[in-house]
Design an enzyme around this catalytic site. Structure first.
Site, short mmCIF file in Angstrom:
data_model
loop_
_atom_site.label_atom_id
_atom_site.label_comp_id
_atom_site.label_asym_id
_atom_site.label_seq_id
_atom_site.Cartn_x
_atom_site.Cartn_y
_atom_site.Cartn_z
CB SER A 197 -0.96 0.00 1.18
OG SER A 197 -0.28 -0.19 2.40
CD GLU A 198 0.28 3.99 2.05
OE1 GLU A 198 -0.76 4.51 1.64
OE2 GLU A 198 0.30 3.13 2.97
CB THR A 199 7.35 1.89 -0.98
OG1 THR A 199 6.79 0.61 -1.27
CG2 THR A 199 8.86 1.79 -0.89
#
Length: 293
Positions: free
Chosen positions: A61-63
């Site tokens: 979902s996020e990096t």
């Protein structure tokens, strides 16, 4: 562009180097039951294109990418990417990035604080025992949702308009729209249609029965993104907290559960100190190593 040609381009430019890499699990005491975050350290020389490409490749979902801060008040600067775009702020990446930075040798300031610099500004992070908590940033859009959009949301969620008790814009980076249902059971029973969401970012909350471990159940649905249901979402819970406290729908401190339908055990702890909302949880180290970028 095909992934193979990307790799050849990077090698030809000589841009690839070995960097410290972490993956942490946010908002769960037990590893692999919260929301995963990939963190790339020492990322000052990476371009926006390279960051976005890698974030798309991780398929999380996020990096996030840790950089040297430009503010003397901050311990580090972070850039936050979903699979498709850069975000000015997001909650679980804030806690996960702070933990990864501390694990790499960062130090807590007097008073148990870490200050994160991101596109949304300086975000204080409180470190206490085995939990981290961020100070909820101000909402940049907060108020009633147009009725036409509420109707779209009810169709997307597969419920009648009458089941939506209230709705509000809760924008603090992501373009969240908060939706209140009458019970946690209704939230858990939702079977939404991602094909109807368009670009909506919908956060749904409903109360549990009193005297349980958690007081609310939360689910987050992101239209137009490879990640349709987000496991555990700090930015959404920060916005929901502001809204529910303002409307006397919640009395802090409280704990919200999220990710139940996905087999997760996300626990988001909301408290108020000096009239400021803090959103916290446990962060568990899962992967430590290096990445070539």
């Amino acid at each position: 562009m095909k992934r193979g040609s990307v790799g050849m381009t990077l090698c030809y430019r000589g841009a690839m180097k070995t960097r410290r890499y972490s993956e942490v699990d946010v908002f769960s005491r037990e590893a692999y039951r919260g929301n995963a975050l990939a963190v790339v350290h020492d990322a000052d020389d990476l371009s926006t294109e390279e960051m976005q490409r890698f974030a798309n490749w991780t398929n999380l979902s996020e990096t996030t990418f840790l950089l040297t801060p430009s503010s003397p008040q901050a311990g580090y600067r972070v850039r936050i990417f979903s699979a498709k775009e850069e975000l000015p702020f997001a909650g679980h990446p804030t806690l996960g990035s702070a933990k990864a930075w501390l694990n790499a040798g960062g130090s807590v300031r007097p008073g148990g604080m870490v200050v994160q610099e991101c596109a949304a500004g300086l975000i204080p992070v409180r470190v206490s025992d085995d939990q981290l908590a961020f100070e909820a940033p101000p909402l940049t859009r907060y108020g009633p949702v147009e009725e036409s959009i509420v109707e779209r949301i009810s169709l997307t969620l597969g419920i009648s308009r009458d089941q939506i008790v209230d709705a509000s814009w809760l924008v603090n980076g992501p373009q969240w729209i908060g939706v209140r249902l009458s019970s946690a059971r209704e939230v858990l029973d939702l079977r939404p249609d991602p094909g109807k969401a368009g670009d909506l970012e919908i956060g749904v909350v409903g109360p549990h029965e009193p005297s349980g471990e958690t007081q609310f159940e939360v689910r987050a649905f992101v239209g137009g993104d490879p990640v349709w249901e987000d496991p555990v979402t700090g930015s959404l819970n920060a916005g929901l907290a502001r809204w529910m406290i303002d409307t006397a729908s919640a009395s802090p401190p409280y704990t919200a559960a999220q990710g139940t339908v996905l087999g997760r055990q996300g626990r988001v702890h909301v408290s108020v100190h000096d009239e400021k909302i803090w959103v916290g949880g446990h962060v568990t180290n899962c992967i430590e190593g290096t990445v070539r970028l």
